[in-house]
Design an enzyme around this catalytic site. Structure first.
Site, short mmCIF file in Angstrom:
data_model
loop_
_atom_site.label_atom_id
_atom_site.label_comp_id
_atom_site.label_asym_id
_atom_site.label_seq_id
_atom_site.Cartn_x
_atom_site.Cartn_y
_atom_site.Cartn_z
N ASN A 9 1.37 -11.53 -37.23
CA ASN A 9 1.49 -11.39 -35.77
C ASN A 9 1.02 -12.70 -35.16
O ASN A 9 -0.17 -13.02 -35.18
CB ASN A 9 0.60 -10.21 -35.32
CG ASN A 9 0.45 -10.13 -33.81
OD1 ASN A 9 1.21 -10.76 -33.07
ND2 ASN A 9 -0.53 -9.37 -33.36
N LYS A 11 1.01 -13.62 -32.11
CA LYS A 11 0.45 -13.49 -30.75
C LYS A 11 1.06 -14.56 -29.84
O LYS A 11 2.23 -14.91 -30.02
CB LYS A 11 -1.09 -13.54 -30.81
CG LYS A 11 -1.63 -12.55 -31.85
CD LYS A 11 -3.10 -12.31 -31.78
CE LYS A 11 -3.49 -11.31 -32.88
NZ LYS A 11 -4.87 -10.90 -32.82
N HIS A 93 -0.62 -2.48 -29.95
CA HIS A 93 -1.57 -3.43 -30.56
C HIS A 93 -2.85 -3.43 -29.74
O HIS A 93 -2.83 -3.27 -28.51
CB HIS A 93 -0.97 -4.84 -30.61
CG HIS A 93 -1.87 -5.82 -31.30
ND1 HIS A 93 -2.88 -6.48 -30.63
CD2 HIS A 93 -1.97 -6.19 -32.59
CE1 HIS A 93 -3.55 -7.23 -31.49
NE2 HIS A 93 -3.01 -7.08 -32.69
N GLU A 95 -4.66 -5.65 -28.49
CA GLU A 95 -4.71 -6.49 -27.28
C GLU A 95 -3.87 -5.88 -26.15
O GLU A 95 -4.20 -6.05 -24.97
CB GLU A 95 -4.26 -7.92 -27.63
CG GLU A 95 -5.37 -8.65 -28.38
CD GLU A 95 -4.92 -9.51 -29.54
OE1 GLU A 95 -3.78 -10.01 -29.52
OE2 GLU A 95 -5.71 -9.68 -30.49
N GLU A 164 -6.22 -1.13 -37.28
CA GLU A 164 -6.85 -2.40 -36.90
C GLU A 164 -8.10 -2.11 -36.07
O GLU A 164 -8.00 -1.92 -34.85
CB GLU A 164 -5.88 -3.25 -36.08
CG GLU A 164 -4.62 -3.62 -36.84
CD GLU A 164 -3.97 -4.85 -36.24
OE1 GLU A 164 -3.93 -5.88 -36.91
OE2 GLU A 164 -3.55 -4.78 -35.07
N GLY A 170 -9.75 -10.89 -34.94
CA GLY A 170 -10.04 -12.23 -34.46
C GLY A 170 -11.52 -12.59 -34.47
O GLY A 170 -11.93 -13.58 -33.87
N SER A 209 -9.04 -9.71 -39.19
CA SER A 209 -9.67 -10.79 -39.97
C SER A 209 -9.31 -10.75 -41.45
O SER A 209 -10.12 -11.10 -42.32
CB SER A 209 -11.19 -10.79 -39.78
OG SER A 209 -11.49 -11.06 -38.40
P1 PGA Z 1 -6.63 -11.31 -36.88
O1 PGA Z 1 -5.62 -10.43 -35.98
O2 PGA Z 1 -6.05 -11.32 -38.28
O3 PGA Z 1 -6.65 -12.64 -36.24
O4 PGA Z 1 -7.95 -10.61 -36.86
C1 PGA Z 1 -5.03 -9.26 -36.50
C2 PGA Z 1 -4.13 -8.65 -35.45
O5 PGA Z 1 -4.46 -8.69 -34.27
O6 PGA Z 1 -3.06 -8.10 -35.79
#
Ligand code: PGA
Length: 253
Positions: A9, A11, A93, A95, A164, A170, A209
């Site tokens: 992803n 983003k 997601h 976010e 997640e 992140g 992560s």
């Molecule tokens: P990240 O994001 O691997 O940077 O933690 C995962 C995601 O948001 O799908």
């Protein structure tokens, strides 16, 4: 058997040139891997990335509207993603839920629109740190899973789920494989309550992560069927290593 899916992803990252490079690298890695792969670029690069990936790996949007069309400035319809070459789309997601305030009902609506457009929804679920510390992880996950599954038209509809934990996204602080195992088992058992066959087939990805050093631990968990990767997917060599990851017992691709 469920083939692991290693998904990136991106983003809101990447120039057009980077998007094309990252996509080509993912295609190359997938060709040498026992796993399936997919990328989720920003919408504006989808059509160009579709030319690069063809049918070699999955291509998805990062979100779609719960509306079909109309005066919704800035939103993207599921049908538009399909026409741009997508085969899947992230729904809910973290976010989208926590930065943009999408509700369970809106996420459910986007699952329905995705399916109507012929896309596979990747339903993202996950608890915040506060919810985990309050002992509410299972309740939150089941509520989000119920809303998403209730928006499908039936067990024959395609579906992927991504667990997640919000606190792991992140932050560099991934869940442990044990924490993922518990959450994934709760999710699969909930799907089984409505349809055992669907529960056996649905791929449940871990996200938060994930990196080349910890992905092996997640993929060894029986209920973990792949990873949804943010930060580590922005470096093509790193993401390529994750796509190529094969369990020790698997035959060479
Ligand atoms: P990240 O994001 O691997 O940077 O933690 C995962 C995601 O948001 O799908």
């Amino acid at each position: 058997m469920r083939t692991p899916l290693i998904a990136g992803n991106w983003k809101m990252n990447g120039t057009r040139a980077e998007a094309l490079t990252w996509a080509a690298a993912a295609v190359e890695a997938a060709a040498e891997s026992p796993n399936d792969a997919a990328v989720f670029p920003p919408d504006v690069w989808l059509a160009a990335v579709a030319e690069v990936v063809g049918d070699a790996i999955g291509l998805g949007g990062q979100a779609c509207s719960w509306e079909t069309s109309g005066a919704f400035t800035g939103a993207t319809a599921a049908t538009m993603l399909a026409e741009a070459g997508c085969s899947m789309v992230l729904c809910g997601h973290s976010e989208r839920r926590h930065v943009f305030g999408e509700t369970d009902a809106e996420v459910a609506g986007s699952v329905t629109r995705a399916l109507e457009a012929g896309l596979t929804p990747v339903l993202c679920v996950g608890e915040t740190l506060e919810e985990r510390e309050a002992g509410r992880t299972r309740d939150v996950l089941l509520r989000q899973v119920d809303a998403g599954i209730g928006a499908t038209r039936g067990p024959a509809d395609p579906l992927i789920i991504a667990y997640e934990p919000v606190w792991a996204i992140g932050t560099g602080k991934a869940a442990s494989p044990t924490e993922a195992a518990e959450a994934h088992a709760w999710i699969r058992a909930r799907v089984a309550e409505t349809d055992a066959e669907r529960a056996a087939a649905v791929r449940i990805l871990y996200g938060g992560s994930a990196n080349p050093d910890n992905i092996g631990g997640f993929l060894e968990v029986p209920d973990v069927d792949g990873a949804l990767i943010g930060g580590a997917a922005l470096d093509p060599a790193t993401f390529g290593r994750m796509i190529r990851h094969a369990p020790a017992s698997a035959p060479e691709a």
